[in-house]
Write a protein that holds these residues in place. Structure first.
Motif, PDB file in Angstrom:
ATOM      1  N   LEU A  42      80.028  89.405  61.228  1.00 26.39           N
ATOM      2  CA  LEU A  42      79.864  88.597  62.439  1.00 26.39           C
ATOM      3  C   LEU A  42      80.453  87.208  62.248  1.00 26.39           C
ATOM      4  O   LEU A  42      81.057  86.648  63.183  1.00 26.39           O
ATOM      5  N   PHE A  43      80.272  86.652  61.076  1.00 23.75           N
ATOM      6  CA  PHE A  43      80.814  85.331  60.746  1.00 23.75           C
ATOM      7  C   PHE A  43      82.329  85.323  60.888  1.00 23.75           C
ATOM      8  O   PHE A  43      82.923  84.360  61.402  1.00 23.75           O
ATOM      9  N   GLN A  44      82.978  86.384  60.458  1.00 24.37           N
ATOM     10  CA  GLN A  44      84.436  86.452  60.496  1.00 24.37           C
ATOM     11  C   GLN A  44      84.973  86.829  61.875  1.00 24.37           C
ATOM     12  O   GLN A  44      86.113  86.518  62.199  1.00 24.37           O
ATOM     13  N   LEU A  45      84.152  87.490  62.672  1.00 24.02           N
ATOM     14  CA  LEU A  45      84.577  87.846  64.023  1.00 24.02           C
ATOM     15  C   LEU A  45      84.491  86.665  64.987  1.00 24.02           C
ATOM     16  O   LEU A  45      85.166  86.641  66.018  1.00 24.02           O
ATOM     17  N   SER A  46      83.646  85.697  64.660  1.00 23.41           N
ATOM     18  CA  SER A  46      83.420  84.572  65.567  1.00 23.41           C
ATOM     19  C   SER A  46      84.375  83.425  65.258  1.00 23.41           C
ATOM     20  O   SER A  46      85.128  83.457  64.280  1.00 23.41           O
ATOM     21  N   SER A  47      84.344  82.414  66.092  1.00 19.00           N
ATOM     22  CA  SER A  47      85.173  81.227  65.910  1.00 19.00           C
ATOM     23  C   SER A  47      84.707  80.470  64.657  1.00 19.00           C
ATOM     24  O   SER A  47      83.515  80.439  64.355  1.00 19.00           O
ATOM     25  N   PRO A  48      85.608  79.899  63.856  1.00 20.43           N
ATOM     26  CA  PRO A  48      87.041  79.693  64.097  1.00 20.43           C
ATOM     27  C   PRO A  48      87.941  80.811  63.583  1.00 20.43           C
ATOM     28  O   PRO A  48      89.164  80.700  63.654  1.00 20.43           O
ATOM     29  N   PHE A  49      87.370  81.892  63.031  1.00 24.30           N
ATOM     30  CA  PHE A  49      88.203  82.947  62.453  1.00 24.30           C
ATOM     31  C   PHE A  49      88.731  83.897  63.526  1.00 24.30           C
ATOM     32  O   PHE A  49      89.928  84.117  63.644  1.00 24.30           O
ATOM     33  N   CYS A  50      87.811  84.484  64.289  1.00 22.72           N
ATOM     34  CA  CYS A  50      88.171  85.447  65.337  1.00 22.72           C
ATOM     35  C   CYS A  50      89.096  86.542  64.802  1.00 22.72           C
ATOM     36  O   CYS A  50      90.155  86.834  65.370  1.00 22.72           O
ATOM     37  N   TRP A  51      88.688  87.130  63.696  1.00 24.84           N
ATOM     38  CA  TRP A  51      89.525  88.154  63.067  1.00 24.84           C
ATOM     39  C   TRP A  51      89.558  89.428  63.894  1.00 24.84           C
ATOM     40  O   TRP A  51      88.567  89.813  64.529  1.00 24.84           O
ATOM     41  N   SER A  52      90.679  90.112  63.833  1.00 28.97           N
ATOM     42  CA  SER A  52      90.813  91.438  64.435  1.00 28.97           C
ATOM     43  C   SER A  52      90.334  92.483  63.437  1.00 28.97           C
ATOM     44  O   SER A  52      90.065  92.179  62.267  1.00 28.97           O
ATOM     45  N   SER A  53      90.251  93.732  63.884  1.00 26.08           N
ATOM     46  CA  SER A  53      89.824  94.803  62.989  1.00 26.08           C
ATOM     47  C   SER A  53      90.817  94.989  61.846  1.00 26.08           C
ATOM     48  O   SER A  53      90.434  95.378  60.733  1.00 26.08           O
ATOM     49  N   GLU A  54      92.099  94.687  62.094  1.00 19.00           N
ATOM     50  CA  GLU A  54      93.103  94.824  61.040  1.00 19.00           C
ATOM     51  C   GLU A  54      92.863  93.798  59.923  1.00 19.00           C
ATOM     52  O   GLU A  54      92.945  94.129  58.732  1.00 19.00           O
ATOM     53  N   VAL A  55      92.567  92.570  60.301  1.00 19.56           N
ATOM     54  CA  VAL A  55      92.315  91.537  59.293  1.00 19.56           C
ATOM     55  C   VAL A  55      91.044  91.858  58.513  1.00 19.56           C
ATOM     56  O   VAL A  55      90.981  91.662  57.292  1.00 19.56           O
ATOM     57  N   LEU A  56      90.028  92.373  59.220  1.00 21.83           N
ATOM     58  CA  LEU A  56      88.806  92.787  58.532  1.00 21.83           C
ATOM     59  C   LEU A  56      89.098  93.874  57.501  1.00 21.83           C
ATOM     60  O   LEU A  56      88.533  93.882  56.407  1.00 21.83           O
ATOM     61  N   GLY A  57      89.992  94.804  57.881  1.00 20.25           N
ATOM     62  CA  GLY A  57      90.372  95.852  56.942  1.00 20.25           C
ATOM     63  C   GLY A  57      91.088  95.300  55.726  1.00 20.25           C
ATOM     64  O   GLY A  57      90.825  95.723  54.587  1.00 20.25           O
ATOM     65  N   TRP A  58      91.980  94.338  55.938  1.00 18.38           N
ATOM     66  CA  TRP A  58      92.685  93.729  54.820  1.00 18.38           C
ATOM     67  C   TRP A  58      91.719  92.944  53.928  1.00 18.38           C
ATOM     68  O   TRP A  58      91.872  92.922  52.696  1.00 18.38           O
ATOM     69  N   TYR A  59      90.735  92.329  54.532  1.00 14.36           N
ATOM     70  CA  TYR A  59      89.745  91.590  53.740  1.00 14.36           C
ATOM     71  C   TYR A  59      88.934  92.554  52.875  1.00 14.36           C
ATOM     72  O   TYR A  59      88.667  92.263  51.699  1.00 14.36           O
ATOM     73  N   SER A  60      88.537  93.690  53.445  1.00 14.22           N
ATOM     74  CA  SER A  60      87.797  94.688  52.669  1.00 14.22           C
ATOM     75  C   SER A  60      88.628  95.188  51.497  1.00 14.22           C
ATOM     76  O   SER A  60      88.113  95.361  50.383  1.00 14.22           O
ATOM     77  N   ALA A  61      89.926  95.426  51.757  1.00 12.59           N
ATOM     78  CA  ALA A  61      90.812  95.881  50.682  1.00 12.59           C
ATOM     79  C   ALA A  61      90.950  94.813  49.603  1.00 12.59           C
ATOM     80  O   ALA A  61      90.915  95.110  48.401  1.00 12.59           O
ATOM     81  N   ALA A  62      91.084  93.567  50.024  1.00 13.53           N
ATOM     82  CA  ALA A  62      91.207  92.476  49.050  1.00 13.53           C
ATOM     83  C   ALA A  62      89.920  92.309  48.255  1.00 13.53           C
ATOM     84  O   ALA A  62      89.960  92.031  47.047  1.00 13.53           O
ATOM     85  N   TYR A  63      88.772  92.486  48.897  1.00 11.05           N
ATOM     86  CA  TYR A  63      87.488  92.368  48.208  1.00 11.05           C
ATOM     87  C   TYR A  63      87.374  93.403  47.086  1.00 11.05           C
ATOM     88  O   TYR A  63      86.971  93.083  45.966  1.00 11.05           O
ATOM     89  N   ILE A  64      87.746  94.643  47.396  1.00 10.44           N
ATOM     90  CA  ILE A  64      87.682  95.700  46.387  1.00 10.44           C
ATOM     91  C   ILE A  64      88.696  95.449  45.274  1.00 10.44           C
ATOM     92  O   ILE A  64      88.393  95.612  44.083  1.00 10.44           O
ATOM     93  N   ALA A  65      89.909  95.031  45.652  1.00  7.41           N
ATOM     94  CA  ALA A  65      90.953  94.796  44.654  1.00  7.41           C
ATOM     95  C   ALA A  65      90.574  93.660  43.707  1.00  7.41           C
ATOM     96  O   ALA A  65      90.797  93.748  42.486  1.00  7.41           O
ATOM     97  N   VAL A  66      89.971  92.606  44.242  1.00  8.23           N
ATOM     98  CA  VAL A  66      89.666  91.434  43.423  1.00  8.23           C
ATOM     99  C   VAL A  66      88.380  91.614  42.636  1.00  8.23           C
ATOM    100  O   VAL A  66      88.350  91.480  41.406  1.00  8.23           O
ATOM    101  N   THR A  67      87.281  91.921  43.333  1.00  8.22           N
ATOM    102  CA  THR A  67      85.978  91.930  42.671  1.00  8.22           C
ATOM    103  C   THR A  67      85.729  93.191  41.850  1.00  8.22           C
ATOM    104  O   THR A  67      84.950  93.150  40.892  1.00  8.22           O
TER     105      THR A  67
END
Length: 491
Positions: free
Chosen positions: A318-343
């Motif tokens: 919810l934090f990432q979907l709201s302002s000032p981020f307003c992420w799309s589902s694609e950006v959320l997907g990339w964030y999930s991928a980056a989270y798994i790759a990094v952590t």
């Protein structure tokens, strides 16, 4: 004579190791008969297939529940099985509707029902796996999830009332659901590894495999549902679970089972009293007071760390979907991928490097610090770049879970590994029920004044876990020299 390292002190003396190995070989373990390569390959395939299907099924179910509620509260010309248009627009914040309220209520009912059954399944089946082996319950859990997907497919196809999904969740919960898959994964890994560093690293690798498995369908779920509706994704998930079940039945070798030729009475099924004793004995009865304190501290720290992970999950979206981020589902997907790759992936490499210099408890302390940093930086983030940079700060944030599993497992009897991990997975499941709503409640209450406050609160919880972890590190260092596994709890 050179002093022993902490990991060496965690192990019993050479004579005790030999004695324990003889006991395990004759009475309990099948690990020596299992090909390591075959074990890791077959289990990895099962996890990748199942976790991909789980991600697809959960994404489909969540959208189906909302679509059903919308169809029954708001007049619509679209059929229920038609996928809805993407609602993520630049106007990220919208008013609460009747459909959203109804969907939230149904999701609560569904989650509470499956959590109720799963808790008892984990407690009973986990301890029983110390008598009947691991493979049986791994296959039962996969089959239960497949049945769940098939029942939901029938509900979707015939347009039945959503209450029938309760039946699907009950069946899955009785079979252990996805938590049973994780439980058997960690227990089998403990069966196949030596104590201390090797076990901790192997547990971390398997947790990474689970995360990568979830990622396999992360990007395609939305497109699949949008193109084909809800039915075909759910059927695909069911078919994938059947494939995973066949792989497990055909190629996966059991890593543990009590043999019948040593003590005939030990091959019989235990009583309920014995199962309960095995399940809670680590914390209240068996071993020395120092050992009980070690297990209690491991459980407490594990619970607090898991609370922060589960508590931030929904609030972070919810934090990432709201302002000032307003992420799309694609950006959320990339964030999930980056989270798994990094952590997870990069975190495994960091763990391997740090194990050359530090003991596992010390690495867990560093990991908790990394988790605190991740939460603080995320709460302070004001743009996409800063949100992604927070992942670099939290590169070691996932490691304490695996390290705590490894510490507890290394101090438990080889004949009670299933009981130990049953307790840990049960606490993880309880966290998913309690921490998620708690995090959302804090986020909703502070939305207008301090949206990032929920992450600071969770960072405080992780700070408490860090204090306890420092104490546990000193406790292990102080008492590990007296550890003797031949006197640990046995059945």
């Amino acid at each position: 004579m050179a002093s022993k390292t902490e990991d060496e002190r965690l192990l019993p003396e050479k004579e005790d190791v030999t004695a324990v190995n003889i006991i395990n070989e004759n009475r309990y373990s099948l690990a020596g008969q299992v090909n390591r390569g075959r074990f890791y390959i077959s289990l990895t395939l099962v996890l990748l297939v199942f976790k991909g299907c789980e991600g697809m099924a959960m994404a489909t179910l969540k959208q189906f529940v909302y679509a059903w509620c919308e169809n029954n509260t708001v007049p619509s010309t679209e059929a229920l099985n038609e996928s809805r248009e993407d609602l993520n627009t630049t106007d990220c914040v919208s008013g609460e509707t009747e459909a959203q309220k109804l969907a939230s209520s149904w999701e609560l009912y569904l989650n509470l029902l499956i959590a109720f059954f799963t808790y008892f399944s984990l407690s009973i089946f986990g301890t029983l796996s110390d008598y009947l082996g691991r493979k049986t319950f791994l296959c039962i859990a996969i089959a239960g999830f497949a049945v769940r997907c098939l029942v939901i497919s029938v509900v979707i196809y015939y347009g039945l009332h959503i209450a029938w999904v309760l039946l699907a969740n009950a069946v899955d919960g009785i079979c252990g659901s996805n938590y049973m898959i994780s439980l058997m994964t960690y227990t089998c890994t403990a069966d196949m590894t030596h104590r201390a560093h090797e076990r901790v690293f192997a547990l971390t690798v398997m947790e990474t495999v689970i995360g990568v498995g979830k990622l396999t369908t992360e990007f395609g779920n939305g497109y699949f549902i949008h193109r084909f509706g809800f039915l075909y994704p759910m059927l695909t998930a069911a078919f994938g679970c059947i494939v995973g079940f066949c792989i497990a039945i055909t190629f996966f070798q059991d890593t543990y089972k009590r043999s019948e030729h040593k003590h005939r009475e030990e091959s019989r099924l235990p009583s309920i009293k014995q199962l309960c004793k095995n399940y809670i004995g680590f914390y209240v009865r068996d071993g020395s007071s120092q050992e009980r304190e070690s297990f209690l501290l491991c459980m407490l720290i594990f619970f607090m760390n898991e609370f922060t992970i589960q508590g931030r999950s929904n609030a972070l979206t919810l934090f990432q979907l709201s302002s000032p981020f307003c992420w799309s589902s694609e950006v959320l997907g990339w964030y999930s991928a980056a989270y798994i790759a990094v952590t997870m992936v990069a975190g495994c490499l960091v763990l391997k490097i740090f194990q050359q210099c530090f003991s596992d408890p010390v690495i867990a302390c560093i990991g908790l610090l990394s988790g605190i940093g991740f939460l603080v930086v995320t709460g302070l983030a004001s743009d996409t770049l800063e949100a992604f940079l927070a992942l670099a700060v939290g590169i070691m944030s996932i490691l304490p879970k695996s390290i705590l599993r490894g510490i507890a497992s290394s101090r438990a009897s080889e004949s009670l590994q299933g009981s130990l991990f049953a307790g840990l997975e049960s606490s993880e499941m309880v966290c998913s029920v309690v921490a998620g709503p708690a995090g959302l409640s804090i986020y909703a209450a502070t939305l207008n004044n301090a949206r990032g406050l929920v992450f600071y609160v969770l960072a405080g919880v992780n700070g408490l876990a860090l204090v306890c972890m420092i104490y546990l590190t000193r406790h292990l260092k102080k008492y590990s020299a007296d550890l003797n596994y031949s006197t640990l709890q046995t059945t």
